[in-house]
Design a protein around this motif. Structure first.
Motif, mmCIF file in Angstrom:
data_model
loop_
_atom_site.group_PDB
_atom_site.id
_atom_site.type_symbol
_atom_site.label_atom_id
_atom_site.label_comp_id
_atom_site.label_asym_id
_atom_site.label_seq_id
_atom_site.Cartn_x
_atom_site.Cartn_y
_atom_site.Cartn_z
ATOM 1 N N ALA A 36 51.813 43.644 46.913
ATOM 2 C CA ALA A 36 51.184 42.487 47.567
ATOM 3 C C ALA A 36 50.029 42.933 48.465
ATOM 4 O O ALA A 36 49.031 42.215 48.610
ATOM 5 N N ALA A 37 50.145 44.114 49.055
ATOM 6 C CA ALA A 37 49.103 44.644 49.941
ATOM 7 C C ALA A 37 47.960 45.304 49.180
ATOM 8 O O ALA A 37 46.870 45.490 49.729
ATOM 9 N N ALA A 38 48.187 45.666 47.929
ATOM 10 C CA ALA A 38 47.185 46.424 47.156
ATOM 11 C C ALA A 38 45.826 45.732 47.059
ATOM 12 O O ALA A 38 44.794 46.406 47.207
ATOM 13 N N PRO A 39 45.745 44.414 46.821
ATOM 14 C CA PRO A 39 44.407 43.805 46.773
ATOM 15 C C PRO A 39 43.627 43.994 48.077
ATOM 16 O O PRO A 39 42.422 44.239 48.046
ATOM 17 N N PHE A 40 44.323 43.921 49.211
ATOM 18 C CA PHE A 40 43.641 44.147 50.489
ATOM 19 C C PHE A 40 43.042 45.553 50.536
ATOM 20 O O PHE A 40 41.870 45.735 50.887
ATOM 21 N N GLY A 41 43.842 46.548 50.179
ATOM 22 C CA GLY A 41 43.352 47.926 50.186
ATOM 23 C C GLY A 41 42.182 48.137 49.249
ATOM 24 O O GLY A 41 41.212 48.828 49.583
ATOM 25 N N LEU A 42 42.242 47.509 48.074
ATOM 26 C CA LEU A 42 41.152 47.665 47.113
ATOM 27 C C LEU A 42 39.891 46.926 47.549
ATOM 28 O O LEU A 42 38.779 47.347 47.222
ATOM 29 N N VAL A 43 40.039 45.838 48.305
ATOM 30 C CA VAL A 43 38.855 45.165 48.862
ATOM 31 C C VAL A 43 38.194 46.078 49.894
ATOM 32 O O VAL A 43 36.958 46.139 49.972
ATOM 33 N N VAL A 44 38.993 46.800 50.659
ATOM 34 C CA VAL A 44 38.424 47.784 51.599
ATOM 35 C C VAL A 44 37.614 48.817 50.827
ATOM 36 O O VAL A 44 36.509 49.192 51.240
ATOM 37 N N VAL A 45 38.134 49.259 49.687
ATOM 38 C CA VAL A 45 37.389 50.205 48.844
ATOM 39 C C VAL A 45 36.076 49.573 48.384
ATOM 40 O O VAL A 45 35.033 50.246 48.376
ATOM 41 N N GLN A 46 36.095 48.282 48.020
ATOM 42 C CA GLN A 46 34.865 47.596 47.602
ATOM 43 C C GLN A 46 33.801 47.690 48.701
ATOM 44 O O GLN A 46 32.635 47.956 48.429
ATOM 45 N N ILE A 47 34.212 47.450 49.908
ATOM 46 C CA ILE A 47 33.279 47.494 51.042
ATOM 47 C C ILE A 47 32.788 48.926 51.267
ATOM 48 O O ILE A 47 31.593 49.158 51.509
ATOM 49 N N LEU A 48 33.699 49.885 51.142
ATOM 50 C CA LEU A 48 33.309 51.287 51.328
ATOM 51 C C LEU A 48 32.316 51.754 50.262
ATOM 52 O O LEU A 48 31.475 52.618 50.541
ATOM 53 N N ILE A 49 32.376 51.187 49.079
ATOM 54 C CA ILE A 49 31.396 51.516 48.036
ATOM 55 C C ILE A 49 29.997 51.139 48.516
ATOM 56 O O ILE A 49 29.051 51.915 48.369
ATOM 57 N N ASN A 74 36.348 48.850 40.269
ATOM 58 C CA ASN A 74 37.339 48.561 41.304
ATOM 59 C C ASN A 74 37.737 47.085 41.258
ATOM 60 O O ASN A 74 38.889 46.739 41.519
ATOM 61 N N GLY A 75 36.780 46.223 40.904
ATOM 62 C CA GLY A 75 37.100 44.804 40.731
ATOM 63 C C GLY A 75 38.141 44.601 39.639
ATOM 64 O O GLY A 75 39.050 43.775 39.768
ATOM 65 N N LEU A 76 38.027 45.372 38.567
ATOM 66 C CA LEU A 76 39.028 45.304 37.504
ATOM 67 C C LEU A 76 40.393 45.795 38.005
ATOM 68 O O LEU A 76 41.442 45.260 37.605
ATOM 69 N N ALA A 77 40.384 46.786 38.860
ATOM 70 C CA ALA A 77 41.640 47.258 39.446
ATOM 71 C C ALA A 77 42.272 46.160 40.307
ATOM 72 O O ALA A 77 43.499 45.979 40.285
ATOM 73 N N VAL A 109 47.388 40.496 38.862
ATOM 74 C CA VAL A 109 48.185 40.034 37.719
ATOM 75 C C VAL A 109 49.571 40.664 37.779
ATOM 76 O O VAL A 109 50.593 39.974 37.624
ATOM 77 N N LEU A 110 49.632 41.965 38.005
ATOM 78 C CA LEU A 110 50.916 42.648 38.088
ATOM 79 C C LEU A 110 51.761 42.083 39.231
ATOM 80 O O LEU A 110 52.985 41.939 39.102
ATOM 81 N N GLY A 111 51.110 41.738 40.332
ATOM 82 C CA GLY A 111 51.829 41.142 41.459
ATOM 83 C C GLY A 111 52.498 39.832 41.089
ATOM 84 O O GLY A 111 53.651 39.581 41.457
ATOM 85 N N VAL A 112 51.798 38.986 40.335
ATOM 86 C CA VAL A 112 52.390 37.711 39.903
ATOM 87 C C VAL A 112 53.522 37.954 38.908
ATOM 88 O O VAL A 112 54.595 37.349 39.008
ATOM 89 N N VAL A 113 53.300 38.851 37.959
ATOM 90 C CA VAL A 113 54.336 39.146 36.953
ATOM 91 C C VAL A 113 55.601 39.680 37.623
ATOM 92 O O VAL A 113 56.713 39.216 37.347
ATOM 93 N N ARG A 114 55.430 40.626 38.534
ATOM 94 C CA ARG A 114 56.602 41.205 39.205
ATOM 95 C C ARG A 114 57.268 40.200 40.152
ATOM 96 O O ARG A 114 58.491 40.165 40.271
#
Length: 156
Positions: A72-85, A114-117, A123-128
């Motif tokens: 559930a937290a992973a999208p937040f972390g990956l958005v941080v990566v988007q900004i760091l890019i 990273n957007g694809l990630a 998607v995996l979050g909803v499935v799980r």
């Protein structure tokens, strides 16, 4: 609370899908300028991180397994990566808002990957979450042993 967790996971996925729509909206706008990507920026910097953090809090409150809280937290972390890019691009290239550079374009290609990630973890979050809501019995003292077994199957 578990159904709220599932609903929040779905909201994160909707926000992520909207992000791709807003990116295409900006890319196909004529004239293409920074304002064309405003909805993409606001959704990516505000709505997706907020939805992800709220989903993480709901997941923790619903006492879902730690792996699902992390998911559930992973999208937040990956958005941080988007900004760091973008921070990296501005640190190592001479790109401006009016003019790109080849080096900036190579680095910014990772923004799309990273957007694809982010889509993948949403998607995996909803499935799980859906699997967890369907298979996990309510928590009681009698079912705690069965609960732990069902939870280990969900997170495996």
């Amino acid at each position: 609370m578990r159904k709220v967790y599932l609903g929040m996971s779905g909201l994160v996925l909707l926000a992520v899908l909207a992000q791709f729509y807003f990116a295409a909206f900006g890319a196909f706008s004529i004239p293409r300028d920074h304002a064309s990507f405003e909805m993409h920026s606001v959704n990516g910097v505000m709505l997706i991180p907020l939805a992800s953090l709220l989903t993480t809090a709901v997941a923790a409150a619903a006492r879902v397994p730690g792996r699902l809280v992390g998911l559930a937290a992973a999208p937040f972390g990956l958005v941080v990566v988007q900004i760091l890019i973008f921070v990296l691009v501005h640190l190592v290239t001479e790109m401006t808002m009016e003019q790109s550079t080849p080096g900036a374009q190579w680095i910014l290609g990772f923004h799309a990957l990273n957007g694809l990630a982010i889509v993948s973890v949403a998607v995996l979050g909803v499935v799980r979450a859906r699997r967890f809501v369907r298979t996990a019995p309510p928590r009681t003292k009698k079912t705690s042993a069965r609960s732990e077994q069902a939870l280990s199957e969900v997170t495996a």
